[in-house]
Design a protein around this motif. Structure first.
Motif, PDB file in Angstrom:
ATOM      1  N   TYR A 168       0.900  -1.371   0.177  1.00 13.95           N
ATOM      2  CA  TYR A 168       0.105  -0.023   0.031  1.00 13.95           C
ATOM      3  C   TYR A 168       0.939   1.169  -0.052  1.00 13.95           C
ATOM      4  CZ  TYR A 168      -2.868  -3.917   1.528  1.00 13.95           C
ATOM      5  OH  TYR A 168      -3.475  -4.869   1.620  1.00 13.95           O
ATOM      6  N   ALA A 169       2.076   1.194  -0.401  1.00 15.96           N
ATOM      7  CA  ALA A 169       3.030   2.441  -0.262  1.00 15.96           C
ATOM      8  C   ALA A 169       2.901   3.135  -1.632  1.00 15.96           C
ATOM      9  CB  ALA A 169       4.448   2.007   0.130  1.00 15.96           C
ATOM     10  N   ALA A 170       2.978   4.245  -1.918  1.00 16.05           N
ATOM     11  CA  ALA A 170       2.770   4.678  -2.945  1.00 16.05           C
ATOM     12  C   ALA A 170       4.044   4.984  -3.745  1.00 16.05           C
ATOM     13  CB  ALA A 170       1.983   6.205  -3.061  1.00 16.05           C
ATOM     14  N   GLU A 171       5.139   4.927  -3.226  1.00 18.57           N
ATOM     15  CA  GLU A 171       6.523   4.983  -3.431  1.00 18.57           C
ATOM     16  C   GLU A 171       7.455   3.894  -3.196  1.00 18.57           C
ATOM     17  OE1 GLU A 171       7.788   7.665  -5.223  1.00 18.57           O
ATOM     18  OE2 GLU A 171       5.961   8.771  -5.138  1.00 18.57           O
ATOM     19  N   PRO A 172       8.476   3.489  -3.956  1.00 17.75           N
ATOM     20  CA  PRO A 172       9.189   2.449  -3.715  1.00 17.75           C
ATOM     21  C   PRO A 172      10.005   2.646  -2.408  1.00 17.75           C
ATOM     22  CG  PRO A 172      10.023   3.704  -5.658  1.00 17.75           C
ATOM     23  CD  PRO A 172       8.918   4.164  -5.454  1.00 17.75           C
ATOM     24  N   ASP A 173      10.311   1.618  -1.881  1.00 15.25           N
ATOM     25  CA  ASP A 173      11.042   1.709  -0.552  1.00 15.25           C
ATOM     26  C   ASP A 173      12.699   1.562  -0.856  1.00 15.25           C
ATOM     27  OD1 ASP A 173      11.533  -1.080  -0.714  1.00 15.25           O
ATOM     28  OD2 ASP A 173      10.088  -1.477   0.831  1.00 15.25           O
TER      29      ASP A 173
ATOM     30  N   LEU B  15      -0.425   1.211  -7.407  1.00 12.48           N
ATOM     31  CA  LEU B  15       0.556   1.506  -8.427  1.00 12.48           C
ATOM     32  C   LEU B  15       1.830   2.406  -7.847  1.00 12.48           C
ATOM     33  CD1 LEU B  15      -1.982   2.771 -11.242  1.00 12.48           C
ATOM     34  CD2 LEU B  15      -0.252   0.956 -11.578  1.00 12.48           C
ATOM     35  N   GLN B  16       2.827   2.142  -8.384  1.00 13.20           N
ATOM     36  CA  GLN B  16       4.063   2.913  -7.959  1.00 13.20           C
ATOM     37  C   GLN B  16       4.817   3.507  -9.399  1.00 13.20           C
ATOM     38  OE1 GLN B  16       6.672   0.293  -5.619  1.00 13.20           O
ATOM     39  NE2 GLN B  16       5.371   0.863  -3.926  1.00 13.20           N
ATOM     40  N   PRO B  17       5.573   4.438  -9.133  1.00 17.12           N
ATOM     41  CA  PRO B  17       6.337   5.085 -10.326  1.00 17.12           C
ATOM     42  C   PRO B  17       7.155   4.178 -11.210  1.00 17.12           C
ATOM     43  CG  PRO B  17       6.661   6.512  -8.378  1.00 17.12           C
ATOM     44  CD  PRO B  17       6.221   5.068  -7.958  1.00 17.12           C
ATOM     45  N   THR B  18       7.332   4.713 -12.456  1.00 20.51           N
ATOM     46  CA  THR B  18       8.040   3.862 -13.405  1.00 20.51           C
ATOM     47  C   THR B  18       9.441   4.918 -13.452  1.00 20.51           C
ATOM     48  OG1 THR B  18       6.297   2.946 -14.580  1.00 20.51           O
ATOM     49  CG2 THR B  18       8.397   2.881 -15.538  1.00 20.51           C
ATOM     50  N   ASP B  19      10.797   3.983 -13.917  1.00 17.32           N
ATOM     51  CA  ASP B  19      11.867   4.852 -13.806  1.00 17.32           C
ATOM     52  C   ASP B  19      13.024   4.160 -14.462  1.00 17.32           C
ATOM     53  OD1 ASP B  19      13.695   6.877 -13.291  1.00 17.32           O
ATOM     54  OD2 ASP B  19      14.102   6.587 -11.339  1.00 17.32           O
ATOM     55  N   TRP B  20      13.705   4.846 -15.153  1.00 28.57           N
ATOM     56  CA  TRP B  20      15.292   4.124 -15.738  1.00 28.57           C
ATOM     57  C   TRP B  20      16.230   4.282 -14.609  1.00 28.57           C
ATOM     58  CZ3 TRP B  20      15.329   1.589 -20.379  1.00 28.57           C
ATOM     59  CH2 TRP B  20      14.150   2.075 -21.291  1.00 28.57           C
ATOM     60  N   VAL B  21      16.931   3.064 -14.427  1.00 26.48           N
ATOM     61  CA  VAL B  21      18.012   2.870 -13.616  1.00 26.48           C
ATOM     62  C   VAL B  21      18.952   2.452 -14.391  1.00 26.48           C
ATOM     63  CG1 VAL B  21      19.053   1.695 -11.616  1.00 26.48           C
ATOM     64  CG2 VAL B  21      16.332   1.962 -11.742  1.00 26.48           C
TER      65      VAL B  21
END
Length: 489
Positions: free
Chosen positions: A379-384, A410-416
């Motif tokens: 239930y966290a909106a951001e990755p830990d 849903l959580q964000p999508t990113d390029w790593v």
């Protein structure tokens, strides 16, 4: 009397001469043009492989703890050896390019007449290593060509170079090797991936009572959209069972196997199954789930039946000239211990060194590496921090796309960016595909989409994004639909 003696002596002489000539033919051996190779190959004991595979003196030996545990036959001299995954099961097989007297040896098909076999012929033998023994899985009776050299790469598969100068590519097709058409210079593969298929009691109760156990409605609302993509993926949060008394809800799930049958009918190519609930019903349910998908030709990374006998870190999917290695891991197991006799039944993030080796091997075996991972905080909106740490590990080891589940939102999508500059597309959480959770955030899941593009050996992830999938409930019936269709949750 003398005449008879001379005739008898002549007959004996002829028999002896014939026997000598026959023996000489048998002793001639394979043709002189053959180049006999030696090899010393290292296995991966962590994957249940032998420590060493050696080709010496025209025989292949497998070693465990510096002891020979298997050798090829002395009367079937080996020209060369390969240790590679030819049949796409993510485990390497032993391949021998060898010679034997006659086309069939002891494996003559019943429809072939028995003849005096004297000529030496060239063969390919393929064996599985089960972790304890060698098992023959394919024995070519006679190649019908003269192979001087062979090689294997995950991209080009098995390449045979003949004495005539002809070069051909071969691969495992259903059962046995078949010649391949030429690999295209450029290729594109479109992929769609959905989040947690989380089957709560209200979902399965309704289908069992009202729809005779048919769960096709779970996917009809997405069928048109999914048909746009070459490859479709789903994460199965809950494990399947086939006995009514084993059906159950949170916190220990048991999902009717009919849900899996609906998943198959919906046409999914990949169903990721490593989750914190995978061991809820023990190893028998894991075996049931994995075998259901295998029989249907659906890739099921992340879990394995006990009967496999060894760890299979990834599975390969080949489509439209592109090869993908697919892996699935879970961060947690809800306190369930992995069975000591078969820890491979569920793939976890517990051993970072092993995960790194898995990813490195997968990157070498395929054009693209897809990682499904069950991680993070519910239930966290951001990755830990743990998610971000592992995302960096995946990028450092060559993963191309990471598809996260477990947070149920849903959580964000990113390029790593990896240590060598490699860029990895990370969907930190796709949320739920479907569930009976009532919070609005849990009823808004995501469909990741992206394109895998290859030009020669250059590979890139392009045209990526996310669409919102809504769970609806009407008069007890649960279904899903894309948000862009104007639907309300």
């Amino acid at each position: 009397m003398v005449k008879r003696s001379l005739l008898a002596a002549l007959a004996v002489g002829i028999c002896i001469l014939a026997a000598v000539l026959w023996w000489a033919v048998r002793q001639d051996g394979p043709p002189e043009w053959v180049v006999w190779h030696t090899a010393d190959l290292a296995g991966e004991p962590a994957w249940g492989e032998p420590e060493r595979i050696a080709l010496e003196g025209k025989r292949v030996s497998l070693y465990l703890e510096d002891q020979v545990v298997w050798q090829s036959e002395a009367d079937e001299p080996v020209q060369d050896v390969l240790w590679c995954d030819i049949d796409h099961d993510s485990r390497r097989e032993l391949m021998l390019l060898c010679w034997r007297q006659g086309r069939y040896g002891q494996s003559r098909p019943f429809w072939e007449e028995e003849t005096q076999e004297e000529a030496w012929t060239q063969h390919i033998f393929i064996y599985d290593w089960t972790g304890e023994e060698v098992k023959a899985i394919w024995m070519a009776s006679d190649l019908g060509v003269e192979v001087e050299k062979w090689s294997f790469t995950p991209e080009s598969r098995l390449t045979l170079e003949e004495r005539s100068g002809r070069v051909s590519a071969w691969d495992w097709q259903s059962w046995g090797l078949s010649a391949l058409s030429q690999r295209p210079e450029t290729a594109e593969l479109t992929v769609a991936a959905l989040g947690d298929n989380l089957i709560h009691r209200p979902i399965y109760d309704y289908a069992l009572r009202k729809l005779d156990g048919n769960f096709d409605h779970l996917f009809t609302g997405m069928a048109e959209e999914l048909a746009r993509y070459d490859v479709t993926c789903l994460h199965q949060e809950t494990i399947y069972v086939d006995q009514r008394q084993d059906y159950s809800d949170y916190p220990t799930f048991g999902t009717p196997v009919e849900v899996g049958e609906a998943v198959i009918r919906a046409g999914f190519d990949i169903v990721s199954c490593a989750s914190n609930h995978a061991l809820d019903k023990g190893t028998e349910a894991i075996g049931l789930t994995a075998q259901l998908y295998r029989r249907a030709g659906v890739l099921c990374p992340g879990i394995q039946p006990v009967e496999d006998g060894a760890y299979q870190p990834y599975l390969l999917l080949e489509r439209k000239g592109i090869t993908c290695a697919v892996l699935s891991y879970t961060q947690m197991t809800n306190g369930h211990a992995l069975p000591e006799e078969a820890p491979y039944v569920l793939h976890t993030l517990a051993d970072e060194d092993l995960v790194r080796r898995d990813l490195t091997a997968a990157a070498e075996a395929a054009d693209f590496v897809l990682v499904f991972v069950h991680w993070g905080t519910e239930y966290a909106a951001e990755p830990d921090e743990t998610q971000r740490y592992w995302a960096q590990v995946f990028a450092d080891c060559g993963a191309d796309v990471v598809l996260g589940t477990h947070p149920h939102v849903l959580q964000p999508t990113d390029w790593v960016t990896g240590a060598d500059g490699h860029k990895t597309l990370v969907y930190y959480s796709l949320g739920n595909y479907i569930s009976a959770q009532t919070d609005e955030a849990c009823r808004r899941g995501g469909m990741a989409y992206f394109t895998l593009s290859r030009a020669g050996d250059r590979c890139a992830v392009t045209d990526w994004g996310m669409k919102t999938v809504l769970t609806r409930q009407e008069n007890g019936l649960y279904s899903t639909v894309l948000e862009e269709n104007g639907a309300e949750p």
